[in-house]
Design a protein around this motif. Structure first.
Motif, PDB file in Angstrom:
ATOM      1  N   ILE A  11      40.917  52.631  32.337  1.00  0.00           N
ATOM      2  CA  ILE A  11      40.065  52.250  33.465  1.00  0.00           C
ATOM      3  C   ILE A  11      40.589  52.822  34.872  1.00  0.00           C
ATOM      4  N   LEU A  12      41.752  52.633  35.126  1.00  0.00           N
ATOM      5  CA  LEU A  12      42.186  53.239  36.324  1.00  0.00           C
ATOM      6  C   LEU A  12      42.078  54.841  36.324  1.00  0.00           C
ATOM      7  N   ASP A  33      41.935  41.777  34.340  1.00  0.00           N
ATOM      8  CA  ASP A  33      41.511  41.588  35.700  1.00  0.00           C
ATOM      9  C   ASP A  33      41.883  42.641  36.349  1.00  0.00           C
ATOM     10  N   THR A  34      43.165  43.503  36.267  1.00  0.00           N
ATOM     11  CA  THR A  34      43.263  44.652  37.118  1.00  0.00           C
ATOM     12  C   THR A  34      42.439  45.650  36.831  1.00  0.00           C
ATOM     13  N   LEU A  39      35.734  47.506  40.967  1.00  0.00           N
ATOM     14  CA  LEU A  39      35.066  46.909  42.260  1.00  0.00           C
ATOM     15  C   LEU A  39      35.668  47.294  43.623  1.00  0.00           C
ATOM     16  N   HIS A  40      36.888  47.615  43.475  1.00  0.00           N
ATOM     17  CA  HIS A  40      37.362  48.145  44.743  1.00  0.00           C
ATOM     18  C   HIS A  40      37.333  49.589  45.028  1.00  0.00           C
ATOM     19  N   THR A  42      38.742  37.297  34.020  1.00  0.00           N
ATOM     20  CA  THR A  42      38.782  35.618  34.792  1.00  0.00           C
ATOM     21  C   THR A  42      38.223  35.593  36.268  1.00  0.00           C
ATOM     22  N   ASP A  43      38.284  34.499  36.685  1.00  0.00           N
ATOM     23  CA  ASP A  43      37.915  34.246  37.906  1.00  0.00           C
ATOM     24  C   ASP A  43      38.417  35.273  39.050  1.00  0.00           C
ATOM     25  N   LEU A  44      39.748  35.721  38.891  1.00  0.00           N
ATOM     26  CA  LEU A  44      40.484  36.385  39.655  1.00  0.00           C
ATOM     27  C   LEU A  44      39.873  37.822  40.122  1.00  0.00           C
ATOM     28  N   VAL A  45      39.088  38.369  39.214  1.00  0.00           N
ATOM     29  CA  VAL A  45      38.347  39.530  39.523  1.00  0.00           C
ATOM     30  C   VAL A  45      37.534  39.523  40.624  1.00  0.00           C
ATOM     31  N   PHE A  46      36.862  38.260  41.004  1.00  0.00           N
ATOM     32  CA  PHE A  46      35.852  37.978  41.968  1.00  0.00           C
ATOM     33  C   PHE A  46      36.433  37.232  43.126  1.00  0.00           C
ATOM     34  N   HIS A  47      37.537  36.947  43.151  1.00  0.00           N
ATOM     35  CA  HIS A  47      38.400  36.032  43.999  1.00  0.00           C
ATOM     36  C   HIS A  47      38.036  36.596  45.585  1.00  0.00           C
TER      37      HIS A  47
END
Length: 488
Positions: free
Chosen positions: A152-153, A175-176, A182-183, A200-205
């Protein structure tokens, strides 16, 4: 057709010898910009687009590029492979839209699979705006097991200008990897992730810290997501389409956050852990903007969710409503729906054991606005496997009720004579009685404004032109009901 740039053909590609298939496409117009193929093997795709030497050419003469003007390519294949992705990315120099879906019959070997190396080859010409890579689990529970965050990177490094990304079945991406998308893709407005088993939720934190303006979001079968993710996601107030089907840990607090989205048009919440109280938070959204709502399989919902959404409202935008597989939804809920005169064009209540004849009678008697034709707004009605449907309901499916009905789903155990008589009396009505879903698009286009194409003659208009003398059809239906065996 003069001026046409898209080609839609229906034929069996397996009947072509592989080298003949490539030769046929060599004759395709250079003006062709869009191509969709329902099924083709990955090997045929690779051979089609590979710059092979022709039999009568010298080794130094390379065949000219096949399909040089193609901008949009949608393929359903046996396996998405590195070789196929690389050939497409290299050979189609104008490509802006790539949609690939596979459905493996067996677990792919490394030579017939997508790896990090294949992802690195995507968007070699830098023009790609839309990318969709979906591994369907139609035949086998399988994933892209050879792709991880590194892949993905590498892909994101070349896809900074991407506007739409759909990824399905990437079980090793964490999530990484998803946060990298997204970034890195600042122009992204459509994000679709299915079977994101490590998302997980951390993707959208910290999504509010990005410049993203998401309008279409699908997070299906992402079971680690909780209400916190939706609260963060709701900072994108321009979201119009939100698909959260089969995210089982989402509850009422997620609905409270969703209710703050002023432009929301489509909301799909199948299988979530919401209650009648949570649904009440959506009332303002339903009144102001919502066009399609699916609450299928939300087991805690009861008749109260209908009154919470619709009671006392008017001039609703809602056109499609799915209340299937709700064990506590009864005829009383549908009576409330009919009383509120919700202008539904598509209503699905399949697999609801407490739904019966009363619901059909209520819908058939419903008037919307000043229309004098009962049940006139409904074009699709799915009653498959509803527990209380008897022969009585079919009397209310005859003319003059439901004049615009095009699709009807019922249980196959109903008397065949009744169904045949109904079909003859209503030639524009498509009756499905084997449990098949009605109006489902092959590509499951739930992240777009999917609407049925009702281009047939309107049955209501035909009645008005021909008059209302349908005594022969009524007599045939009556005879079928008299001769019918008791329904199961």
């Amino acid at each position: 057709m003069q001026g046409s740039k898209a080609l839609i053909l229906m034929f069996d590609i397996s009947l072509f010898l592989r080298h003949n298939f490539a030769r046929v496409w060599a004759l395709a117009s250079e003006k062709l910009t869009s191509l969709e193929i329902g099924y083709i093997s990955s090997v045929m795709v690779t051979e089609l687009l590979s710059p092979n030497v022709e039999p009568h050419q010298s080794p130094n003469q390379i065949r000219p590029s096949i399909l040089p003007g193609i901008q949009k390519l949608c393929l359903s294949v046996d396996y998405i492979t590195d070789a196929m992705v690389g050939t497409i990315s290299q050979g189609l120099v104008s490509l802006t839209h790539l949609d690939l879906r596979d459905a493996p019959l067996i677990e792919p070997r490394i030579t017939f699979d997508l790896t990090n190396s294949g992802l690195q080859q995507i968007n070699q010409h830098g023009k790609l705006k839309h990318l969709s890579l979906i591994r369907s689990q139609e035949f086998l529970i399988t994933y892209f097991r050879r792709v991880n965050d590194l892949g993905i990177l590498l892909m994101a490094d070349k896809c900074a200008s991407m506007e739409s990304i759909c990824l399905g079945g990437f079980c090793r991406v964490t999530d990484t990897g998803f946060k990298t998308i997204l970034h890195s893709c600042s122009n992204l407005y459509k994000l679709r992730v299915s079977h994101g088993t490590q998302l997980t939720d951390l993707v959208f934190h910290d999504i509010s810290a990005t410049s993203l303006s998401l309008t279409h979001v699908c997070l299906r079968w992402c079971n680690l997501l909780t209400n916190h993710a939706i609260k963060s996601l709701a900072s994108n107030t321009g979201i119009k389409v939100l698909d959260l089907r089969d995210c089982k840990n989402l509850g009422d607090e997620a609905l409270r956050a969703i209710s703050s989205l002023p432009q929301l048009k489509i909301l799909l919440l199948d299988g979530s852990d919401i209650s009648d109280v949570g649904v009440s938070y959506l009332r303002l959204t339903v009144i102001t903007s919502l066009v399609k709502l699916s609450l299928r399989g939300c087991k805690r919902l009861t008749d109260k969710c209908i009154s919470a959404l619709f009671d006392g409202t008017s001039k609703l935008q809602l056109q499609e409503l799915d209340l299937s597989n709700l064990p506590h939804l009864s005829d009383n809920g549908i009576l409330t729906l009919a009383t509120c005169r919700v202008p539904i064009s598509e209503l699905r209540v399949r697999q609801c054991p407490l739904i019966g004849d009363t619901s059909v009678i209520a819908l058939a008697s419903m008037l919307v606005d000043d229309d004098r034709w009962y049940g006139s707004s409904i074009r699709l009605l799915d009653l498959y496997n509803c527990g209380g449907i008897t022969q009585l309901a079919f009397r209310w499916l005859k003319k003059p009720y439901f004049p615009r009905l095009r699709w009807l789903g019922v249980t196959g155990s109903v008397n065949r004579d009744i169904l045949d008589a109904l079909a003859r009396s209503r030639p524009f009505l498509n009756v499905a009685c084997r449990g098949e879903e009605l109006g489902v698009d092959q590509w499951d286009n739930s992240d777009g404004m999917y609407m049925h194409d009702y281009d047939e003659v309107d049955e209501l208009e035909q009645w008005l032109m021909e008059g209302e003398d349908e005594s022969d059809n009524d007599e045939e239906m009556a005879n079928a009901e008299i001769n019918a065996e008791p329904m199961e």
